[in-house]
Design an enzyme around this catalytic site. Structure first.
Site, short mmCIF file in Angstrom:
data_model
loop_
_atom_site.label_atom_id
_atom_site.label_comp_id
_atom_site.label_asym_id
_atom_site.label_seq_id
_atom_site.Cartn_x
_atom_site.Cartn_y
_atom_site.Cartn_z
N SER A 596 0.85 -1.19 0.00
CA SER A 596 0.00 0.00 0.00
C SER A 596 0.88 1.24 0.00
O SER A 596 1.99 1.22 0.55
CB SER A 596 -0.91 0.03 1.23
OG SER A 596 -1.60 1.27 1.32
N TYR A 609 -2.28 -0.86 10.23
CA TYR A 609 -2.28 -1.12 8.79
C TYR A 609 -1.03 -0.55 8.14
O TYR A 609 -0.32 -1.24 7.40
CB TYR A 609 -3.54 -0.50 8.17
CG TYR A 609 -3.67 -0.71 6.67
CD1 TYR A 609 -4.11 -1.93 6.16
CD2 TYR A 609 -3.36 0.31 5.78
CE1 TYR A 609 -4.24 -2.13 4.79
CE2 TYR A 609 -3.49 0.13 4.41
CZ TYR A 609 -3.93 -1.09 3.92
OH TYR A 609 -4.06 -1.29 2.57
#
Length: 728
Positions: A596, A609
């Site tokens: 990401s 995350y």
């Protein structure tokens, strides 16, 4: 014979189905019901024809036209457009053209040249190319002709005393013609037989099959079944029972040992036969093939090769039989014997080519076997894709049944080597291969997509399928994985092969379940892939998790651990288990891991995350070093892909809209809410456009492909241009 009396074929004609059909559509119907029974003809084999009156588009008058299955295609699936159409008077006039040629005769250039002449006698500009069997149908003086490849009839045709057996089984209603390559001259030979013997209803074609005729299409269909039934019953009456193929020499492995051996050996074996081009495998381990490979006569019969041209065009001149004792030898011994066997097979094939080649023969093709027979286990068949390997397996099953029948009633006699070579390296066959569209890069590859049940993973699965990859759709939720796999098979087809044949039935896509945090679970998933296709080539992982913090912005210890378990450890487990297969194959591979852009952008509210994705970024670099030079490893770093993402369920979308003070109504449908959030995120990028799963899928495809074959250890951001994530 009454419909209910058939034992070895199935009667499928229904008068109501054809009542309002014209000649071409009735022929299509007849072809489909013949081809739908594997005991009548094999996949892609045989052809049918009907002669009927049609209106000439030029003169407006009735003319006699022959509709005949065109080049290529399959009786079972043929449609009207798969049949060529020819003016009968013009087709018959070609006999004079042929007779005027000084070099006329079997296997001469004029034989091949006559195929091109069919274009000059085509009715109504029909674009379907005529097949080499056209004269067999056109020159027989009856309106309807069926040429089939039933195992029972080929068994008679492949016996040493085939002429005597034809007479014994059929009396005077079926004649015999010796082996001759299909073409113009064979059509003339058959015409002479039919005219000289008006009572004949058909012919056994030496080493090849059955052809029969009638002036009524229903009668022609019924005659086909009756002649096949007679041969099958004669074979059944002489069946040797437990002494089939000389009786049993070896015993089958237990299911547990069989699967364990295959899982160990298959990837290695795939690597051995894929040195020039990659192959996809199909295994068959059922009782039918075990009876053959475990028998005393298997080695002798396998060495003789096949008889029917359709069979050996797929299975090559012969299979590789490995004389391995499943009761006393282990997998290591099997690999040793396979190594020796493969070396000898390649040498034998090169000798076969050099001995039988003619001036102008095409270059020698791949020397590796496409069929490998292993006692205690069964058969492994290889092809350029799953469909082809399944058909290869199907055809060798046909060959086994032919040998079984021939050995029951006489002695099996294969096609002579020179004749086989002339078919395999026939100029027209080579031209057909050259006309085929070029293969796509992933057509011979197996791509495992972990996370394929939704969002980016689902889109990646579809993108790889467009490149003709064999896509293994993997998801934590089995139903989601299977749904994606079904979408792909609905679009690209299941592939061809005989259902219920004992041949592994997966097509270009399968759905499997796996929990990335459970090593044994991941290992079991990869084992299923090996059994389905023989190995793997590319692994793309899109699965991940975003654990939202509490309203106070807190993440629990368990949530933090879960983020790392899935987003980092899970990727590592998948990579390690895939590596074991890549090493056995010794074929280059590609691994794409989804991280990401959050990995390099610090912000409030997603600490677990973001940190896990930062670790994943470095995992990409570490794995690129660890797996080199065999496997390239790269990362795909998306940003805020809202559409279809499992990470953006409705409640998270609403929470984000609220967080960013974006006007919305909670009564709106989810798609509308997602579009608002996606547009908001888009305005934060340089390109000002929403980022879709398709954008990510295209990047994943490029990273996996040879287009970036020198790229490894890199993270590619697909984020619309977030300057906060720029390299610094």
């Amino acid at each position: 014979m009454k419909p209910e009396e058939f034992k070895h074929v199935e009667y499928r004609w229904n008068d109501a189905d054809v009542e309002n059909l014209d000649a071409a559509d009735r022929l299509t119907y007849r072809s489909n019901i013949l081809g739908d029974d594997g005991r009548v003809t094999n996949t892609g084999g045989g052809n049918t024809s009907s002669k009927a009156l049609e209106i000439d588009p030029i003169s407006g008058e009735q003319v006699e036209v022959m509709w005949v299955k065109g080049s290529g295609g399959d009786l079972r699936t043929s449609k009207r457009e798969n049949f060529s159409s020819l003016y009968m008077d013009k087709l018959m006039s070609l006999i004079d053209v042929y007779n005027r040629a000084p070099e006329k005769g079997v296997k001469t250039e004029i034989e091949d040249a006559m195929v091109g002449m069919y274009n000059h006698v085509t009715f109504n500009l029909n674009p379907r190319a005529s097949s080499i069997d056209t004269p067999l149908h056109g020159f027989i003086p009856y309106k309807h002709v069926d040429h089939t490849h039933p195992n029972a009839a080929i068994a008679v045709a492949a016996c040493k005393d085939q002429v005597e057996l034809t007479q014994k089984i059929y009396g005077g209603e079926v004649g015999y013609v010796g082996w001759q390559r299909p073409g113009f001259d064979l059509g003339l030979v058959m015409r002479e037989e039919a005219l000289a013997n008006p009572n004949l209803k058909g012919l056994i074609m030496g080493q090849h099959g059955l052809i029969n005729w009638s002036d009524d299409d229903k009668e022609c269909y019924e005659l086909s079944l009756e002649l096949i039934e007679k041969a099958a019953r004669y074979i059944e009456d002489h069946d040797k029972g437990e002494q089939t193929f000389g009786g049993q020499k070896y015993s089958p492995l237990s299911q547990e040992d069989l699967e364990a051996t295959l899982i160990d050996v298959l990837p290695w074996l795939r690597g051995q036969v894929s040195q020039n081009k990659r192959f996809i495998g199909t295994i068959q381990t059922d009782e039918t093939i075990q009876r053959f490979v475990n028998s005393n006569d298997a080695a002798r019969l396998a060495e003789l090769g096949t008889s029917c041209p359709d069979h050996f065009l797929r299975t090559k001149i012969k299979p590789l039989f490995v004389d391995w004792n499943p009761q006393t030898e282990d997998a290591a011994a099997l690999k040793e014997k396979l190594t020796t066997g493969l070396e000898k097979y390649r040498s034998d094939y090169a000798d076969y080519y050099e001995t039988h080649k003619r001036p102008g023969s095409p270059a020698m093709r791949d020397q590796n076997p496409t069929v490998i027979l292993i006692p205690g286990i069964g058969m492994v068949a290889f092809g350029k894709n799953k469909s082809e390997s399944r058909v290869t397996a199907e055809f060798y099953n046909c060959a086994v049944e032919v040998m079984r029948g021939a050995e029951a009633i006489s002695t099996y006699d294969a096609l002579p080597m020179q004749e086989a070579f002339d078919i395999e390296y026939w100029a027209l066959e080579e031209a057909k291969l050259q006309r085929m569209p070029p293969e796509k890069e992933f057509e011979r590859k197996v791509v495992v997509v972990v996370g394929a049940g939704s969002g980016i993973g689902r889109e990646v699965a579809h993108r790889m399928a467009q490149e003709r990859a064999h896509v293994v759709c993997v998801d934590l939720k089995l139903d989601a994985a299977e749904e994606t796999a079904k979408e792909l098979t609905d679009i690209y087809g299941q592939g061809i092969g005989v259902a219920g044949s004992g041949i592994s039935g997966c097509g270009p896509a399968i759905g499997l379940s796996a929990n990335m945090t459970d090593r044994e679970n991941v290992k079991a998933m990869f084992e299923q892939v090996v059994l389905a296709y023989g190995g793997i080539d590319t692994v793309i992982v899109t699965a991940g998790i975003f654990v939202p913090p509490s309203k106070e912005g807190q993440v629990t210890d368990d949530q933090f651990s879960l983020s790392f378990d899935i987003n980092v450890k899970g990727l590592y487990i998948v990579a390690q288990e895939a590596e074991k297969i890549w090493k056995k194959q010794n074929l280059s591979g590609s691994l794409v891991l989804t991280t990401s852009v959050n990995a390099v952008v610090a912000k409030k509210g997603s600490v677990a995350y973001d940190c896990s994705k930062a670790a994943a970024n470095h995992l990409v670099r570490e794995l690129a070093v660890e797996l080199s030079p065999l496997v390239r490893v790269n990362g795909l770093a998306p940003a805020t892909v809202v559409k279809g993402s499992a990470m953006f369920p409705r409640d998270r979308v609403i929470a984000s809209l609220t967080k960013y003070d974006i006007a919305h109504d909670e009564s709106e449908d989810t798609e509308s809410l997602r579009n608002k959030l996606a547009e908001f995120y888009a305005q934060r990028t340089l390109t000002k456009a929403p980022i879709t799963p398709a954008d990510q899928a295209e990047a994943a495809y490029l990273l996996a492909s040879d287009k970036l074959s020198k790229t490894t250890g890199q993270i590619i951001s697909v984020d619309g241009g977030l300057h906060e994530a720029f390299l610094r």
